[in-house]
Design a protein around this motif. Structure first.
Motif, short mmCIF file in Angstrom:
data_model
loop_
_atom_site.label_atom_id
_atom_site.label_comp_id
_atom_site.label_asym_id
_atom_site.label_seq_id
_atom_site.Cartn_x
_atom_site.Cartn_y
_atom_site.Cartn_z
N ILE A 370 0.38 -1.06 0.38
CA ILE A 370 0.13 -0.11 0.09
C ILE A 370 0.44 1.39 -0.07
N GLY A 371 0.70 2.74 -0.79
CA GLY A 371 1.19 3.71 -0.75
C GLY A 371 0.13 4.78 -0.10
N LYS A 372 -0.26 5.47 0.80
CA LYS A 372 -0.91 6.02 0.96
C LYS A 372 -0.08 8.04 0.71
N PHE A 373 -0.55 9.18 -0.16
CA PHE A 373 -0.32 10.25 0.94
C PHE A 373 -1.27 11.07 1.11
N PRO A 374 -1.41 11.95 1.97
CA PRO A 374 -2.06 13.01 2.92
C PRO A 374 -2.11 13.90 1.91
N LEU A 375 -3.64 14.92 1.75
CA LEU A 375 -3.61 15.46 0.67
C LEU A 375 -3.16 16.57 1.30
N ALA A 376 -4.00 17.13 2.65
CA ALA A 376 -2.56 18.00 3.65
C ALA A 376 -1.45 18.39 3.09
N ALA A 377 -1.04 17.45 2.46
CA ALA A 377 0.21 18.01 1.94
C ALA A 377 0.29 18.11 0.11
N ASN A 378 -0.67 18.19 -0.26
CA ASN A 378 -0.67 18.73 -1.86
C ASN A 378 -0.94 20.10 -1.63
N GLY A 379 -0.06 21.16 -1.90
CA GLY A 379 -0.50 22.50 -2.89
C GLY A 379 -1.77 22.34 -2.76
N LYS A 380 -2.14 22.18 -3.91
CA LYS A 380 -3.18 22.45 -4.71
C LYS A 380 -4.81 21.62 -4.12
N ASN A 387 -7.99 20.03 2.48
CA ASN A 387 -7.25 19.12 2.84
C ASN A 387 -7.26 17.94 3.61
N GLY A 388 -8.08 17.52 3.82
CA GLY A 388 -8.43 16.23 4.64
C GLY A 388 -8.64 14.52 4.36
N GLY A 389 -8.19 14.38 2.71
CA GLY A 389 -8.47 13.37 2.23
C GLY A 389 -7.36 12.57 2.32
N ILE A 390 -7.07 11.99 0.78
CA ILE A 390 -6.01 11.00 1.27
C ILE A 390 -6.23 10.29 -0.60
N GLY A 443 -3.24 16.34 -9.39
CA GLY A 443 -2.70 14.94 -10.21
C GLY A 443 -1.75 14.64 -9.44
N GLU A 444 -0.46 15.63 -8.99
CA GLU A 444 0.99 15.38 -8.58
C GLU A 444 0.18 14.58 -7.90
N ALA A 445 -0.51 14.34 -6.54
CA ALA A 445 -0.47 13.50 -5.34
C ALA A 445 -0.80 12.41 -5.89
N MET A 446 -1.65 11.67 -6.68
CA MET A 446 -0.98 10.52 -7.94
C MET A 446 0.10 10.07 -7.66
N ARG A 447 1.09 10.65 -8.25
CA ARG A 447 2.63 10.23 -8.47
C ARG A 447 3.26 9.87 -7.43
N GLU A 448 2.71 11.00 -5.96
CA GLU A 448 3.19 10.46 -4.52
C GLU A 448 2.54 9.51 -3.87
N LYS A 455 8.08 3.73 0.18
CA LYS A 455 8.76 4.57 0.66
C LYS A 455 9.75 5.50 0.08
N GLU A 456 9.07 6.16 -1.06
CA GLU A 456 9.94 6.55 -1.37
C GLU A 456 9.40 8.59 -2.09
N ALA A 457 7.98 8.92 -1.25
CA ALA A 457 7.45 9.76 -1.06
C ALA A 457 8.58 11.06 -1.16
N ILE A 458 8.31 12.35 -1.63
CA ILE A 458 9.29 12.93 -1.76
C ILE A 458 8.76 13.70 -0.60
N HIS A 459 7.43 14.46 -0.61
CA HIS A 459 6.59 15.29 -0.19
C HIS A 459 5.53 15.08 1.28
N MET A 460 6.21 14.07 2.14
CA MET A 460 5.66 13.34 2.92
C MET A 460 7.04 12.92 4.08
N VAL A 461 6.60 11.98 5.02
CA VAL A 461 7.68 11.56 5.95
C VAL A 461 7.62 9.64 5.93
N ASN A 462 7.93 9.23 4.69
CA ASN A 462 7.87 8.00 4.53
C ASN A 462 8.29 6.46 5.82
N ARG A 463 6.66 6.32 6.62
CA ARG A 463 6.76 5.68 7.59
C ARG A 463 7.14 4.16 6.75
#
Length: 463
Positions: A370-380, A387-390, A443-448, A455-463
């Motif tokens: 699984i890979g998850k990226f919180p939209l709180a870390a997405n500028g748009k 910004n409460g999405g994922i 859309g760039e959050a799709m890439r993240e 565990k290679e996301a750039i704009h969040m801490v990978n855990r």
């Protein structure tokens, strides 16, 4: 080649146009307005009302983005209803024009099978006509299902069709059913000042949705003031001094809630009762017409598409099934593939998904990541105030192939097409990651999220 299409919804009219493009002589039978449930009392009108509700929420929150509004902001219910009608009428007119351009003969009326090559059409003026065909496509759709609840026929108890044409915005509303229909109507009426309560029999809402996403949605709805009762069964609806009282049982025993209106939104059933399909040996199961992946019934030359097949009761599925049926009738060899069918829920923020949920991956015994990226870390998302999405990717552990994508956030219903294409092409995480995504976009959050799989996301801490 003479083709009769029974039903002018998103499956029927698309099938009629495609068959006509390929040279068929097409007659389309529709008893009500062209466009069917989706266009007239489903997808389109609900989204018109949802847009008004969402805009109202944004106006009320204007100060947060530096917009001050002097004066009172009010809801013009009749104005909202008029806009809904205008949008629907424009689209229905468009469908009518497309059918005319493609030389599809449209008959207003109902159809029933008299033989395996003949339908009897009863027209609106009471006259009837028998039409022989080489092929037929059943696209008769579905109708709201009302369970046998005591009091369900009382005045003020409505289905989804009735909820779209209320004369006034109700002060309070109980929604029986926490599926897509129920949750979308809650998202319509709650921002308009209506007190909304949802009663759902299952321990969670939105059963087809990835459980993590449905729980995030539930939390958001509750935070907005919607009362939610899960694991509850409605036993009775009765009249009360303020309108209606809904009685139900749950984990805390017997409960009740009062409201001006009660919306029953527990699902839909196929609309094939008057076709006399079974009398002409067309096989059905649990009220749905049985078809193969070419949309053929067991009777040669008769096809069925859309909700009446029970395959996947979505408008875009019906349209694709219509194309498959039409092309097979005209000599091509096409099959339906349901693996890449996206599902959308128009809450705020939106929900969209395609492919396997995490629960389905577990059930199938798939070794997944699984890979998850919180939209709180997405500028748009921050710019839009949502910004409460994922965004959640589910991938095969061995090859990193994309198996499912689930989005809870702004523009989710638009973004999901990228995920559907990825699954269609059996794309890997690397192919998502190596595709340049524009900035600043959701859309760039799709890439993240794809990067987060390993565990290679750039704009969040990978855990």
């Amino acid at each position: 080649m003479k083709l009769v299409v029974i039903g002018g919804g998103p499956g029927g009219y698309v099938a009629a146009i495609r068959a006509a493009q390929l040279g068929a002589d097409v007659t389309l039978v529709e008893k009500e307005a062209l466009g069917g449930t989706c266009l007239n009392v489903g997808c389109i009108p609900t989204k018109v009302l949802l847009h008004s509700s969402e805009l109202l929420e944004e106006i009320r929150g204007g100060e947060e983005i530096g917009i001050k509004i002097d004066g009172k902001v009010t809801v013009d219910w009749k104005g909202i209803q008029n806009r809904k009608s205008n949008v629907v009428n424009k689209l229905v007119s468009g469908v009518k024009g497309l059918l005319a351009v493609n030389k599809v003969k449209v008959i207003k009326g109902t159809a029933k099978f008299k033989a395996k090559d003949t339908v009897l059409i009863t027209k609106q003026d009471g006259s009837s006509e028998k039409i022989k065909f080489d092929n037929a496509i059943i696209a008769s759709g579905s109708v709201p299902f009302i369970p046998p609840i005591e009091g369900s026929k009382l005045p003020g108890v409505i289905d989804s069709t009735g909820a779209l044409s209320l004369e006034n915005n109700p002060k309070s509303l109980v929604i029986i059913g926490g599926g897509v229909i129920g949750v979308e109507f809650a998202s319509i009426f709650n921002p308009l000042g209506c007190k909304v309560t949802i009663i759902e029999m299952l321990p969670y809402i939105l059963p087809p949705v990835d459980r993590e996403i449905s729980e995030l949605t539930k939390t958001k709805l509750v935070s907005e003031g919607i009362d939610m009762y899960n694991n509850c069964k409605v036993t009775k609806i009765e009249e009360s001094k303020d309108g209606l009282k809904v009685l139900f049982t749950g984990d805390n025993g017997e409960l009740s809630v009062e409201a001006e209106k009660v919306l029953v939104a527990v699902g839909r059933r196929s609309n094939i009762v008057n076709l006399e399909a079974e009398k002409n040996d067309i096989k059905t199961e649990r009220g749905f017409i049985l078809v193969n992946d070419k949309m053929e019934t067991n009777v040669r030359g008769i096809y069925a598409i859309g909700d009446c097949t029970g395959k996947n009761m979505l408008a875009h599925v019906a349209s694709d099934q219509g194309v498959v049926a039409a092309e097979n009738i005209m000599g091509k060899n096409k099959k339906m593939d349901y693996k890449t069918v996206p599902a959308c829920v128009y809450t705020k923020p939106e929900i969209a998904s395609v492919g396997l949920t995490e629960e389905q991956a577990k059930e199938k015994g798939i070794d997944y990541k699984i890979g998850k990226f919180p939209l709180a870390a997405n500028g748009k998302s921050l710019i839009m105030g949502e910004n409460g999405g994922i965004i959640k990717f589910i991938t095969d552990k061995k090859y990193d192939e994309v198996l499912g994508v689930h989005i809870f956030g702004p523009r989710a219903t638009d973004l999901i097409t990228e995920a559907a294409l990825a699954i269609r092409l059996e794309a890997t995480v690397e192919e998502i990651v190596s595709t340049v995504h524009a900035h600043p976009t959701i859309g760039e959050a799709m890439r993240e999220a794809a990067l987060a799989v390993n565990k290679e996301a750039i704009h969040m801490v990978n855990r």
